[in-house]
Design an enzyme around this catalytic site. Structure first.
Site, PDB file in Angstrom:
ATOM      1  N   SER A  25       0.815  -1.200   0.000  1.00  0.00           N
ATOM      2  CA  SER A  25       0.000   0.000   0.000  1.00  0.00           C
ATOM      3  C   SER A  25       0.860   1.265   0.000  1.00  0.00           C
ATOM      4  O   SER A  25       1.703   1.420  -0.868  1.00  0.00           O
ATOM      5  CB  SER A  25      -0.947  -0.073   1.190  1.00  0.00           C
ATOM      6  OG  SER A  25      -2.077   0.704   0.950  1.00  0.00           O
ATOM      7  N   HIS A  79      -7.427  -5.857  -0.024  1.00  0.00           N
ATOM      8  CA  HIS A  79      -6.213  -5.070   0.174  1.00  0.00           C
ATOM      9  C   HIS A  79      -5.458  -5.626   1.388  1.00  0.00           C
ATOM     10  O   HIS A  79      -5.872  -5.407   2.532  1.00  0.00           O
ATOM     11  CB  HIS A  79      -6.675  -3.630   0.437  1.00  0.00           C
ATOM     12  CG  HIS A  79      -5.594  -2.609   0.496  1.00  0.00           C
ATOM     13  ND1 HIS A  79      -4.857  -2.248  -0.611  1.00  0.00           N
ATOM     14  CD2 HIS A  79      -5.132  -1.852   1.522  1.00  0.00           C
ATOM     15  CE1 HIS A  79      -4.002  -1.304  -0.264  1.00  0.00           C
ATOM     16  NE2 HIS A  79      -4.146  -1.043   1.025  1.00  0.00           N
TER      17      HIS A  79
HETATM   18  C1  GTR Z   1      -5.477   4.451   1.646  1.00  0.00           C
HETATM   19  C2  GTR Z   1      -4.894   5.271   0.547  1.00  0.00           C
HETATM   20  C3  GTR Z   1      -4.145   4.393  -0.391  1.00  0.00           C
HETATM   21  C4  GTR Z   1      -3.231   3.427   0.317  1.00  0.00           C
HETATM   22  C5  GTR Z   1      -3.795   2.921   1.636  1.00  0.00           C
HETATM   23  C6  GTR Z   1      -2.783   2.308   2.608  1.00  0.00           C
HETATM   24  O1  GTR Z   1      -6.298   5.148   2.488  1.00  0.00           O
HETATM   25  O2  GTR Z   1      -5.939   5.945  -0.103  1.00  0.00           O
HETATM   26  O3  GTR Z   1      -3.438   5.189  -1.311  1.00  0.00           O
HETATM   27  O4  GTR Z   1      -1.996   3.990   0.493  1.00  0.00           O
HETATM   28  O5  GTR Z   1      -4.408   3.913   2.353  1.00  0.00           O
HETATM   29  O6  GTR Z   1      -1.609   2.661   2.630  1.00  0.00           O
HETATM   30  O7  GTR Z   1      -3.228   1.494   3.414  1.00  0.00           O
END
Ligand code: GTR
Length: 407
Positions: A243, A384
């Protein structure tokens, strides 16, 4: 100004034209490998000026101290070493606490996986001897608990993302540190990290580095210190991140050619995903929610992505000819899985020019099926996250490109 609404519908993706990684700013085509370094330098500079900002010079010396070592860690599987280093070079500056596991059974020196963690070193494994991260406790209140699950302070709370025994069993060392050691992740966090310690002139210049730049820079400083550890072969260092830390791993790997292999796990906008594709998180949204991540010039491109002189496929191209792996998750639409794949695909001509096979697949592969040569890609089912499936692919990819020594 209100940002453009988020699009998650493939049929609503607007046509876009990407800049060509193999054409210089002045229009000269790059037609041979010998001409690539000049284009590489130009692209790196464009990413500094427009996206991540400029990193400071490397300090002449990185003071560090081994704060603990145990050669019978994890039931004798590994030697655990904890190292405190001073990334800015100043002994009284911010401290980065590196946790290192080296497999005892493997012939030395061993290749290494490096990556920052979100919740402190103690979160990656229940090993009771890992020093509990004081900075994690200090900054925990800034975590987005609603999005990221309840704040679990316990040891091993993130162990599912770090299959330590498997990594060690395959002959790799693992080196990790809490990203908040370098800079806690909130707007204004810079005052408490390496950016604050090195700041020379507030207010920052348009191309001053953002937090992603600071985290990436810290990874390079950790590599400086690992180079002095005889058990580690830093010519076979893989860097990985998930991420926002996937964005960080890509930027670290793009800048620092000592990283031999780079892995982006669900890095999305500002990472592997193309900025011009209007799908998932946009430049405007990311700059609004995380104003501290990028340089201030990046905000100029809020809802104006076509004006960017670069796009993220060129970040991947900066890693060429070194192996790079991009991983997506099917339910992670916010990160635009297809945009992540396309970014790798559009970086492929650079790998080919440099004599390396690329993705070897012009189409996004079916779920849970890895493709690639020097570039790797998969999209797995699920959310995710970093899963066992992801790690299985990374270890297989590393075995092909930065193999451990034979016994
Ligand atoms: C989210 C963000 C993403 C990603 C994610 C993370 O809120 O919008 O770009 O980086 O966080 O790092 O868990």
């Amino acid at each position: 100004m209100q940002a453009r609404p988020t699009n998650l519908d493939e049929s609503k993706v607007q046509p876009y034209t990407l800049p060509d990684p193999l054409v210089m700013q002045d229009g000269t085509p790059v037609t041979c490998a010998a001409a690539w370094p000049a284009r590489r330098a130009e692209l790196l500079e464009l990413f500094r000026q427009n996206v991540y900002g400029r990193s400071p010079p490397v300090p002449a010396r990185i003071p560090f101290a081994v704060t603990g070592t145990d050669d019978r860690a994890l039931g004798g599987l590994a030697t655990r070493t904890e190292i405190t280093l001073c990334p800015t070079g100043a002994p009284d500056g911010p401290a980065m606490h590196l946790l290192l596991y080296v497999p005892n059974a493997a012939p030395k020196p061993v290749p290494v996986f490096m990556g920052l963690n979100f919740r402190g070193n103690h979160s990656i494994h229940p090993d009771p001897a890992i020093t509990f991260s004081a900075n994690w406790t200090r900054y925990a209140a800034h975590f987005d608990a609603a999005k990221d699950g309840p704040l679990d302070a316990s040891r091993g709370s993130r162990a599912s993302r770090w299959p330590v025994a498997k990594i060690l069993g395959r002959g790799y060392a693992l080196a990790t540190a809490f990203y908040g050691d370098l800079e806690p992740d909130f707007d204004g966090g810079w005052k408490h990290g390496v950016r604050g310690a090195l700041a020379t002139r507030p207010p920052p210049a348009a191309d001053s580095w953002g937090a992603i730049g600071a985290w990436a820079w810290g990874l390079s400083r950790a590599l400086d210190v690992l180079e002095q550890q005889p058990a580690i072969d830093t010519t076979r260092a893989a860097i990985l991140g998930h991420s926002r830390l996937g964005k960080t791993a890509l930027w670290a790997g793009a800048q620092d050619e000592r990283f031999a292999l780079v892995i982006s796990n669900n890095s999305g906008c500002g990472g592997a995903a193309l900025s011009r594709r209007n799908f998932g998180e946009s430049v405007a949204r990311i700059n609004e929610t995380f104003p501290h991540w990028f340089c201030s010039t990046f905000k100029r491109y809020n809802d104006q992505e076509a004006d960017l002189p670069v796009d993220q496929h060129e970040l991947i191209a900066l890693i060429a000819p070194r192996p790079v792996y991009i991983a997506s998750a099917a339910e992670d639409l916010w990160a635009d899985p297809k945009g992540e794949f396309l970014s790798a695909l559009h970086a492929e001509p650079v790998y080919r020019l440099l004599g390396r096979p690329g993705l070897e697949s012009a189409e996004q592969p079916p779920l849970n099926h890895a493709v690639g040569g020097t570039m790797g890609y998969h999209i797995r089912s699920g959310k995710h996250d970093v899963t066992a499936f992801d790690w299985d692919q990374y270890l297989a990819f590393a075995d092909r490109h930065i193999p451990r020594r034979a016994l």
